[in-house]
Scaffold this active site. Structure first.
Site, mmCIF file in Angstrom:
data_model
loop_
_atom_site.group_PDB
_atom_site.id
_atom_site.type_symbol
_atom_site.label_atom_id
_atom_site.label_comp_id
_atom_site.label_asym_id
_atom_site.label_seq_id
_atom_site.Cartn_x
_atom_site.Cartn_y
_atom_site.Cartn_z
ATOM 1 N N TYR A 111 0.862 -1.200 0.000
ATOM 2 C CA TYR A 111 0.000 0.000 0.000
ATOM 3 C C TYR A 111 0.898 1.249 0.000
ATOM 4 C CZ TYR A 111 -3.742 3.092 1.695
ATOM 5 O OH TYR A 111 -4.668 4.100 1.840
ATOM 6 N N LYS A 208 -12.054 -1.123 5.409
ATOM 7 C CA LYS A 208 -12.394 -1.953 4.256
ATOM 8 C C LYS A 208 -13.374 -3.056 4.679
ATOM 9 C CE LYS A 208 -9.319 0.878 2.700
ATOM 10 N NZ LYS A 208 -7.899 0.612 2.644
HETATM 11 C C1 LIG Z 1 -6.659 1.249 2.976
HETATM 12 C C2 LIG Z 1 -5.452 0.429 3.278
HETATM 13 C C3 LIG Z 1 -4.543 0.800 4.279
HETATM 14 C C4 LIG Z 1 -4.679 2.091 5.064
HETATM 15 O O1 LIG Z 1 -5.846 2.125 5.799
HETATM 16 P P1 LIG Z 1 -6.646 3.481 6.193
HETATM 17 O O2 LIG Z 1 -7.759 2.960 7.026
HETATM 18 O O3 LIG Z 1 -7.073 4.132 4.924
HETATM 19 O O4 LIG Z 1 -5.691 4.339 6.953
HETATM 20 C C5 LIG Z 1 -3.474 -0.035 4.525
HETATM 21 N N1 LIG Z 1 -3.282 -1.174 3.807
HETATM 22 C C6 LIG Z 1 -4.138 -1.549 2.838
HETATM 23 C C7 LIG Z 1 -3.877 -2.804 2.087
HETATM 24 C C8 LIG Z 1 -5.241 -0.762 2.534
HETATM 25 O O5 LIG Z 1 -6.072 -1.129 1.553
#
Ligand SMILES: *Cc1c(COP(=O)(O)O)cnc(C)c1O
Length: 393
Positions: A111, A208
């Site tokens: 990421y 997510k």
């Molecule tokens: C979205 C995401 C993050 C970061 O998370 P946030 O809640 O946006 O701070 C880290 N790793 C992955 C794989 C992500 O999809």
């Protein structure tokens, strides 16, 4: 009843539950910043750690603890630390487990901000990092230096859906005394259990799949052992990146349906991947469930399902990518993933528009690449939406 003996979907509903005198079926929102002690003696015990009473919400809170117990149980870890976002989880891990002069090896397709904060900021405090294609375990071995302390994997990784063999990587980590951290956001605790494959720390952006309704930003770090938990929890408290009780309540509500949401979304995704792979305007499709995926066999071995993220390359390149974005109507044109609604994104004109062509190619982000995060709508509606959009490309 001890939820430890329950199966996964029952745990989603019952793990971490609190009993109160009203018989509340849901965990109440303890929207309070501080907690009164019954006496000076009780206060003293709380501060000495001799009583499990709550003191102040940055340190801990019943609603947040309920969520932490639930996710720790789902992942099979000792305990968890809930934080304000996925990036707060990343920084808590870096700061708790790395020091000046240490070196970390990470997945090249990690990421973006997980890499950005390390290279731009942790480097200022003397932490070194190397990014390699971890789908080939030899690359990890070659990158190990005398000061390497951490192996940080993301699998499946974004947007190419590269899969790293966690058990294989864990062997290497153990041989060299490295702490193995896994970003399990894309798989969620439903499809992948990194602790069973040798990980030491597992974290999720709960923004997510775990919350799943695109209405909360949140993160969680799960520690396999008490020793690691005792390093991570005080760091969250010092950084002040705690979760808010109301945020925890919403995630507790979302997580109850994690199992059925992930199941439905991946059923949809499998059908859409098949549809796209046969479409004449599409060059290739990347989905871990397709036999054409280069790490399909590893995905089968370490995941109990293939998830609901799909990447595909349009033959028409950059312009076709933009045309498709402007002509799909059911899928929302937005970043993020893991919610009940389907989202579509074109990295070349959106998230990666400022990255040079050369660096985009290095990260396998081609001009016609589209990322499609499948939701739980009826699959025929999603396919019809893509069909009419692709007809204009
Ligand atoms: C979205 C995401 C993050 C970061 O998370 P946030 O809640 O946006 O701070 C880290 N790793 C992955 C794989 C992500 O999809």
């Amino acid at each position: 009843m001890d939820s430890k003996n329950l199966q996964f979907n029952s745990k989603l509903i019952h793990s971490g539950a609190i009993k109160d005198k009203f018989g509340s079926v849901n965990v109440p929102i303890y929207q309070t910043s501080t907690f009164a002690f019954e006496s000076a003696e009780e206060g003293e015990k709380c501060f000495l750690g001799e009583s499990s009473g709550y003191i102040y919400t940055r340190l801990g809170n019943p609603t947040i603890k309920s969520l932490e117990r639930c996710i720790a149980d789902l992942c099979g870890g000792f305990d968890a630390v809930a934080v304000s976002s996925g990036m707060a989880a990343v920084n808590t891990i870096y700061m708790a487990l790395l020091s000046k002069g240490d070196h970390m090896i990470s997945t090249a397709a990690v990421y973006g901000p997980s890499r950005g904060v390390m290279e731009d900021h942790w480097s200022r405090f003397g932490v070194e990092s190397t990014y390699v294609d971890t789908t080939n375990l030899e690359n990890i071995k070659k990158a190990i230096k005398p000061n390497t302390k951490m192996l940080f994997l993301e699998t499946p990784a974004n947007p190419t859906l590269d899969i790293t063999d966690i058990a294989g990587a864990s062997k290497i980590a153990k041989e060299h005394g490295l702490v193995l951290v896994v970003d399990n956001t894309f798989a969620s605790p439903v499809l992948q259990k990194p602790f069973e494959l040798g990980a030491d720390v597992v974290f999720h952006s709960m923004t997510k799949y775990i919350n799943g309704h695109a209405d909360v930003v949140a993160g969680i770090v799960v520690a396999k052992t008490e020793e690691l938990y005792k390093k991570l929890r005080p760091m969250m408290i010092s950084l002040g990146c705690n979760m808010d009780p109301h945020q925890a309540f919403l995630v507790l509500r979302g997580v109850k349906t994690l199992g059925i949401r992930v199941e439905r979304a991946q059923e949809n995704a499998a059908k859409i991947a098949d549809y796209l792979e046969k479409h004449p305007k599409i060059e290739w499709v990347r989905y871990p469930g397709l036999k054409s995926h280069p790490q399909h066999e590893i995905a089968k071995k370490q995941m109990s399902g293939f998830g609901s993220m799909i990447s595909f390359e349009l033959k028409g390149g950059f312009e076709s990518g933009k045309t498709l974005m402007n002509n799909v109507h059911l899928a929302a044109l937005a970043v993020s993933l893991g919610g009940v609604e389907t989202l579509i994104e074109h990295p070349a004109s959106m998230t990666h528009s400022k990255v040079s062509k050369e660096n985009k190619l290095k990260a396998n982000i081609t001009e016609g690449l589209v990322r499609y995060a499948v939701g739980i709508e009826d699959v025929n509606d999603l396919i019809a939406d893509l069909e009419q959009g692709l007809a204009k490309c």
